[in-house]
Design a protein around this motif. Sequence first.
Motif, short mmCIF file in Angstrom:
data_model
loop_
_atom_site.label_atom_id
_atom_site.label_comp_id
_atom_site.label_asym_id
_atom_site.label_seq_id
_atom_site.Cartn_x
_atom_site.Cartn_y
_atom_site.Cartn_z
N THR A 1 0.84 -1.20 0.00
CA THR A 1 0.00 0.00 0.00
C THR A 1 0.88 1.25 0.00
N ALA A 2 0.43 2.28 -0.70
CA ALA A 2 1.19 3.52 -0.81
C ALA A 2 1.40 4.16 0.56
N ARG A 3 2.52 4.80 0.71
CA ARG A 3 2.80 5.55 1.94
C ARG A 3 3.51 6.85 1.58
N CYS A 4 3.28 7.84 2.40
CA CYS A 4 3.90 9.15 2.20
C CYS A 4 4.64 9.52 3.47
N LEU A 5 5.95 9.67 3.37
CA LEU A 5 6.78 10.06 4.51
C LEU A 5 6.83 11.58 4.53
N ILE A 6 6.25 12.17 5.56
CA ILE A 6 6.10 13.63 5.64
C ILE A 6 6.95 14.18 6.77
N PHE A 7 7.83 15.09 6.42
CA PHE A 7 8.68 15.74 7.41
C PHE A 7 8.15 17.15 7.65
N VAL A 8 7.82 17.44 8.90
CA VAL A 8 7.22 18.73 9.25
C VAL A 8 8.27 19.55 10.00
N THR A 9 8.63 20.70 9.43
CA THR A 9 9.62 21.58 10.04
C THR A 9 8.94 22.49 11.07
#
Length: 332
Positions: free
Chosen positions: A115-123
């Motif tokens: 399944t698709a995943r999105c790795l999100i980095f929040v500054t």
Amino acid sequence: MAAPTYDVVAIGNAIVDILAQADDAFIVAEGMTKGSMQLMFSPADADALYAKMGPGREVSGGSAANTVAGIAALGGRCGFIGQVADDQLGEVFAHDIRAAGVDFGTATRAGEPTTARCLIFVTPDGQRTMNTFLGASQFLPASALDLDLIRSGAILYLEGYLWDPEEPRAAMRKAIQVAREAGRKVAFTLSDVFCISRHGGDFRTLIEDGLIDILFANESELLALCEHEEFEAAVAHIHGKVPVLVVTRSEKGAMALVGAERVEVPAEPVSKVVDTTGAGDLFAAGFLHGQAQGMSVEQSLRLGAICAGEIIQHYGARAEKDLKALAAERLG
């Protein structure tokens, strides 16, 4: 023509977001462009970047999925078409979107990829930098479309992110044809400058051919689509090419161009921007719901701003406050 039974039926990437905090130095060191989205083309790349993340939080996402979840939270009737794999993250996504009140029945895909995943980095400034592995979602075939569901929605909503892989691109073209033959409207979000750099020609052709009724963009995306450096020049360029143009402009608010009518609203005041993930998605949710409920363009824009303002005050792109109550309070 039968009356629609759904306000919006969306087709998009079925993704689980994994969010973690990061500083600007990490973004630079990893070669990312802050505030944008980049694709990862192999599970190994996704695993390697995931290993470098700090403590993460899993939240079901996907641009169009976030939008219909927002509309459902406002009381709208929605369906979603998107593909997950037969794995744990797929079960998480399916559970979450159904629990949100969205009709979701796309068959799972067996085998690899995941399944698709999105790795999100929040500054610390709340900006999100996204790294997406499209996984099973990029293999959504036209044969997986629920054509009756598409015909039953007043508006078909499509995300530019899903235009990148070949199979779902063909599926979306088929969906546009089915929706228009059924007399339904087609809404399209440009999603990211990255998508325009790769498929701007296709997007312009859809617009020129009169296949898009409602176009969503942020300011940067509009400039890229119209190949202009100045906002008003871009607006003038596209004026008359789509019946409804909606542009979000971050702290400058948002505007809509509907025929000869131009309406602008300010951004909703917020105490602190925590995470901008999903701001555009929830803005679209508010606007589309407002239009489905017969609100004016100004009220629809304001509802979009209210939804976006709620989403940027916490992590993730699914509402934590009661959007229906919030709308009633703010709109009166």
